[in-house]
Design a protein around this motif. Sequence first.
Motif, PDB file in Angstrom:
ATOM      1  N   GLN A 121       0.827  -1.210   0.000  1.00 18.50           N
ATOM      2  CA  GLN A 121       0.000   0.000   0.000  1.00 18.50           C
ATOM      3  C   GLN A 121       0.865   1.265   0.000  1.00 18.50           C
ATOM      4  O   GLN A 121       0.595   2.222  -0.728  1.00 18.50           O
ATOM      5  CB  GLN A 121      -0.904   0.016   1.233  1.00 18.50           C
ATOM      6  CG  GLN A 121      -1.963  -1.056   1.284  1.00 18.50           C
ATOM      7  CD  GLN A 121      -2.806  -0.907   2.535  1.00 18.50           C
ATOM      8  OE1 GLN A 121      -3.307   0.173   2.826  1.00 18.50           O
ATOM      9  NE2 GLN A 121      -2.964  -1.987   3.283  1.00 18.50           N
ATOM     10  N   LEU A 122       1.901   1.240   0.819  1.00 16.40           N
ATOM     11  CA  LEU A 122       2.761   2.415   0.944  1.00 16.40           C
ATOM     12  C   LEU A 122       3.574   2.671  -0.324  1.00 16.40           C
ATOM     13  O   LEU A 122       3.791   3.820  -0.716  1.00 16.40           O
ATOM     14  CB  LEU A 122       3.688   2.242   2.152  1.00 16.40           C
ATOM     15  CG  LEU A 122       2.956   2.345   3.500  1.00 16.40           C
ATOM     16  CD1 LEU A 122       3.754   1.670   4.597  1.00 16.40           C
ATOM     17  CD2 LEU A 122       2.711   3.813   3.846  1.00 16.40           C
ATOM     18  N   ARG A 123       4.012   1.613  -0.980  1.00 17.93           N
ATOM     19  CA  ARG A 123       4.762   1.799  -2.226  1.00 17.93           C
ATOM     20  C   ARG A 123       3.854   2.351  -3.315  1.00 17.93           C
ATOM     21  O   ARG A 123       4.272   3.196  -4.116  1.00 17.93           O
ATOM     22  CB  ARG A 123       5.412   0.482  -2.643  1.00 17.93           C
ATOM     23  CG  ARG A 123       6.413  -0.015  -1.623  1.00 17.93           C
ATOM     24  CD  ARG A 123       7.164  -1.235  -2.083  1.00 17.93           C
ATOM     25  NE  ARG A 123       8.355  -0.870  -2.824  1.00 17.93           N
ATOM     26  CZ  ARG A 123       9.352  -1.708  -3.105  1.00 17.93           C
ATOM     27  NH1 ARG A 123       9.290  -2.956  -2.712  1.00 17.93           N
ATOM     28  NH2 ARG A 123      10.392  -1.311  -3.779  1.00 17.93           N
ATOM     29  N   ALA A 124       2.599   1.917  -3.348  1.00 18.52           N
ATOM     30  CA  ALA A 124       1.648   2.485  -4.307  1.00 18.52           C
ATOM     31  C   ALA A 124       1.406   3.960  -3.993  1.00 18.52           C
ATOM     32  O   ALA A 124       1.327   4.796  -4.899  1.00 18.52           O
ATOM     33  CB  ALA A 124       0.335   1.708  -4.258  1.00 18.52           C
ATOM     34  N   PHE A 125       1.310   4.282  -2.726  1.00 17.88           N
ATOM     35  CA  PHE A 125       1.140   5.673  -2.298  1.00 17.88           C
ATOM     36  C   PHE A 125       2.355   6.504  -2.708  1.00 17.88           C
ATOM     37  O   PHE A 125       2.226   7.659  -3.146  1.00 17.88           O
ATOM     38  CB  PHE A 125       0.953   5.708  -0.781  1.00 17.88           C
ATOM     39  CG  PHE A 125       0.669   7.073  -0.221  1.00 17.88           C
ATOM     40  CD1 PHE A 125      -0.596   7.636  -0.314  1.00 17.88           C
ATOM     41  CD2 PHE A 125       1.663   7.791   0.425  1.00 17.88           C
ATOM     42  CE1 PHE A 125      -0.864   8.891   0.217  1.00 17.88           C
ATOM     43  CE2 PHE A 125       1.410   9.042   0.959  1.00 17.88           C
ATOM     44  CZ  PHE A 125       0.141   9.592   0.856  1.00 17.88           C
ATOM     45  N   GLY A 126       3.547   5.899  -2.582  1.00 22.38           N
ATOM     46  CA  GLY A 126       4.769   6.613  -2.944  1.00 22.38           C
ATOM     47  C   GLY A 126       4.860   6.936  -4.418  1.00 22.38           C
ATOM     48  O   GLY A 126       5.513   7.910  -4.805  1.00 22.38           O
ATOM     49  N   ARG A 127       4.203   6.148  -5.252  1.00 23.75           N
ATOM     50  CA  ARG A 127       4.222   6.425  -6.691  1.00 23.75           C
ATOM     51  C   ARG A 127       3.354   7.624  -7.058  1.00 23.75           C
ATOM     52  O   ARG A 127       3.379   8.080  -8.206  1.00 23.75           O
ATOM     53  CB  ARG A 127       3.782   5.177  -7.464  1.00 23.75           C
ATOM     54  CG  ARG A 127       4.817   4.048  -7.424  1.00 23.75           C
ATOM     55  CD  ARG A 127       4.492   2.942  -8.408  1.00 23.75           C
ATOM     56  NE  ARG A 127       3.375   2.119  -7.976  1.00 23.75           N
ATOM     57  CZ  ARG A 127       3.482   1.047  -7.193  1.00 23.75           C
ATOM     58  NH1 ARG A 127       4.673   0.666  -6.741  1.00 23.75           N
ATOM     59  NH2 ARG A 127       2.418   0.343  -6.859  1.00 23.75           N
ATOM     60  N   ARG A 128       2.619   8.155  -6.093  1.00 26.06           N
ATOM     61  CA  ARG A 128       1.771   9.321  -6.339  1.00 26.06           C
ATOM     62  C   ARG A 128       2.455  10.631  -5.952  1.00 26.06           C
ATOM     63  O   ARG A 128       1.842  11.683  -5.981  1.00 26.06           O
ATOM     64  CB  ARG A 128       0.460   9.175  -5.560  1.00 26.06           C
ATOM     65  CG  ARG A 128      -0.437   8.070  -6.106  1.00 26.06           C
ATOM     66  CD  ARG A 128      -1.464   7.584  -5.097  1.00 26.06           C
ATOM     67  NE  ARG A 128      -2.145   8.666  -4.402  1.00 26.06           N
ATOM     68  CZ  ARG A 128      -2.922   8.485  -3.330  1.00 26.06           C
ATOM     69  NH1 ARG A 128      -3.080   7.255  -2.847  1.00 26.06           N
ATOM     70  NH2 ARG A 128      -3.513   9.504  -2.752  1.00 26.06           N
ATOM     71  N   GLY A 129       3.741  10.566  -5.552  1.00 20.70           N
ATOM     72  CA  GLY A 129       4.468  11.799  -5.317  1.00 20.70           C
ATOM     73  C   GLY A 129       5.119  11.944  -3.963  1.00 20.70           C
ATOM     74  O   GLY A 129       6.028  12.763  -3.799  1.00 20.70           O
ATOM     75  N   THR A 130       4.698  11.167  -2.966  1.00 22.10           N
ATOM     76  CA  THR A 130       5.320  11.229  -1.648  1.00 22.10           C
ATOM     77  C   THR A 130       6.548  10.323  -1.622  1.00 22.10           C
ATOM     78  O   THR A 130       6.501   9.196  -2.109  1.00 22.10           O
ATOM     79  CB  THR A 130       4.330  10.793  -0.554  1.00 22.10           C
ATOM     80  OG1 THR A 130       3.221  11.694  -0.544  1.00 22.10           O
ATOM     81  CG2 THR A 130       4.976  10.802   0.818  1.00 22.10           C
ATOM     82  N   ARG A 131       7.644  10.820  -1.049  1.00 25.98           N
ATOM     83  CA  ARG A 131       8.858  10.008  -0.950  1.00 25.98           C
ATOM     84  C   ARG A 131       8.714   9.055   0.232  1.00 25.98           C
ATOM     85  O   ARG A 131       8.742   9.471   1.388  1.00 25.98           O
ATOM     86  CB  ARG A 131      10.083  10.907  -0.779  1.00 25.98           C
ATOM     87  CG  ARG A 131      11.395  10.149  -0.655  1.00 25.98           C
ATOM     88  CD  ARG A 131      12.586  11.038  -0.952  1.00 25.98           C
ATOM     89  NE  ARG A 131      12.588  12.256  -0.167  1.00 25.98           N
ATOM     90  CZ  ARG A 131      13.056  12.352   1.096  1.00 25.98           C
ATOM     91  NH1 ARG A 131      13.541  11.281   1.704  1.00 25.98           N
ATOM     92  NH2 ARG A 131      13.031  13.503   1.722  1.00 25.98           N
ATOM     93  N   VAL A 132       8.564   7.770  -0.072  1.00 26.34           N
ATOM     94  CA  VAL A 132       8.309   6.751   0.939  1.00 26.34           C
ATOM     95  C   VAL A 132       9.552   5.895   1.148  1.00 26.34           C
ATOM     96  O   VAL A 132      10.141   5.399   0.185  1.00 26.34           O
ATOM     97  CB  VAL A 132       7.122   5.857   0.526  1.00 26.34           C
ATOM     98  CG1 VAL A 132       6.982   4.672   1.477  1.00 26.34           C
ATOM     99  CG2 VAL A 132       5.828   6.670   0.497  1.00 26.34           C
ATOM    100  N   SER A 133       9.946   5.722   2.410  1.00 23.72           N
ATOM    101  CA  SER A 133      11.052   4.835   2.767  1.00 23.72           C
ATOM    102  C   SER A 133      10.535   3.781   3.734  1.00 23.72           C
ATOM    103  O   SER A 133       9.822   4.104   4.688  1.00 23.72           O
ATOM    104  CB  SER A 133      12.193   5.623   3.425  1.00 23.72           C
ATOM    105  OG  SER A 133      12.730   6.578   2.537  1.00 23.72           O
ATOM    106  N   LEU A 134      10.901   2.520   3.478  1.00 29.04           N
ATOM    107  CA  LEU A 134      10.435   1.404   4.288  1.00 29.04           C
ATOM    108  C   LEU A 134      11.608   0.783   5.037  1.00 29.04           C
ATOM    109  O   LEU A 134      12.584   0.345   4.414  1.00 29.04           O
ATOM    110  CB  LEU A 134       9.771   0.346   3.405  1.00 29.04           C
ATOM    111  CG  LEU A 134       8.660   0.844   2.472  1.00 29.04           C
ATOM    112  CD1 LEU A 134       8.173  -0.302   1.584  1.00 29.04           C
ATOM    113  CD2 LEU A 134       7.507   1.419   3.271  1.00 29.04           C
TER     114      LEU A 134
END
Length: 289
Positions: free
Chosen positions: A143-156
């Motif tokens: 879910q978070l990686r999909a969210f990151g593809r919308r512009g937010t820089r996501v680190s796991l």
Amino acid sequence: MYRKKLMRILIVGCGDVGLRAARLLAGHARVYGLIRSPQRRDELRAAGIIPVFGDLDDRASLRRLAGLADAVLHFAPPPAEGESDPRTRRLLAAIGRAGSLSQLVYISTSGVYGDCAGEVVAETRPARPNNTRAKRRADAEAQLRAFGRRGTRVSLLRAPGIYAQDRMPAERVRKALPAIISADDVHTNHIHADDLARLAIAALFRGRSNRLYNAVDDSGLKMGDWFDVVADHLGLPRPPRLPREQVIAAVTPAMRTFLTESRRLSNHRIKQELRFRLRYPTVREGLRG
């Protein structure tokens, strides 16, 4: 005089690691913390956190999160049942409305790798979770990686066993519960709670977009060796050792998953990309500290 605007950071999951991160950020950012109970209000304020009331199990209570923060530290666990994480889904729906979120860091678990038969594991290894607890975390990551593809820089951050002076298997060692003989034992991994909090902040500012990081120290112990370190630290006899089958037959189902998965996490990426220096490179140093 012009005063620089402080970054607004929302901590979701204000447990031990969340409070440690908040104390590190005090004076450098405006820190909010999501809590369900008013009883924790004073505890959060003492750590420099502005309480925000909301419940990840109640979508309507999260409406106030839209546009509240510039960045999010997501440390909240999934529910205790099922193979998905609806809490992360509700959180992302709430914070994604305003479209102003720049960064998000999530603490996941190294359990998503599954059993790796003692092999060295880098972040490029595919996730193969073997139990529902790890599957919930893998769902949250997706879910978070999909969210990151919308512009937010996501680190796991994939964290293994988190420990500190006040969070170690002391009771297990006091009861002299047996560990597995070395020849049959599994490799385990650790990170001190302080280092994990520091690492989350490092990822917040230096992490690459949609990037995985093994959040692990240099210890590289087998499970029984970890129990020996704890026993030595407490001044207690080291646990007896028995064959794997005998130990596994006597433990809880939850503990059984830890005793049947073996992997050695590589921490090369956090050191190279995040330029992270461990304060406690090994569990021995961490328990002394």
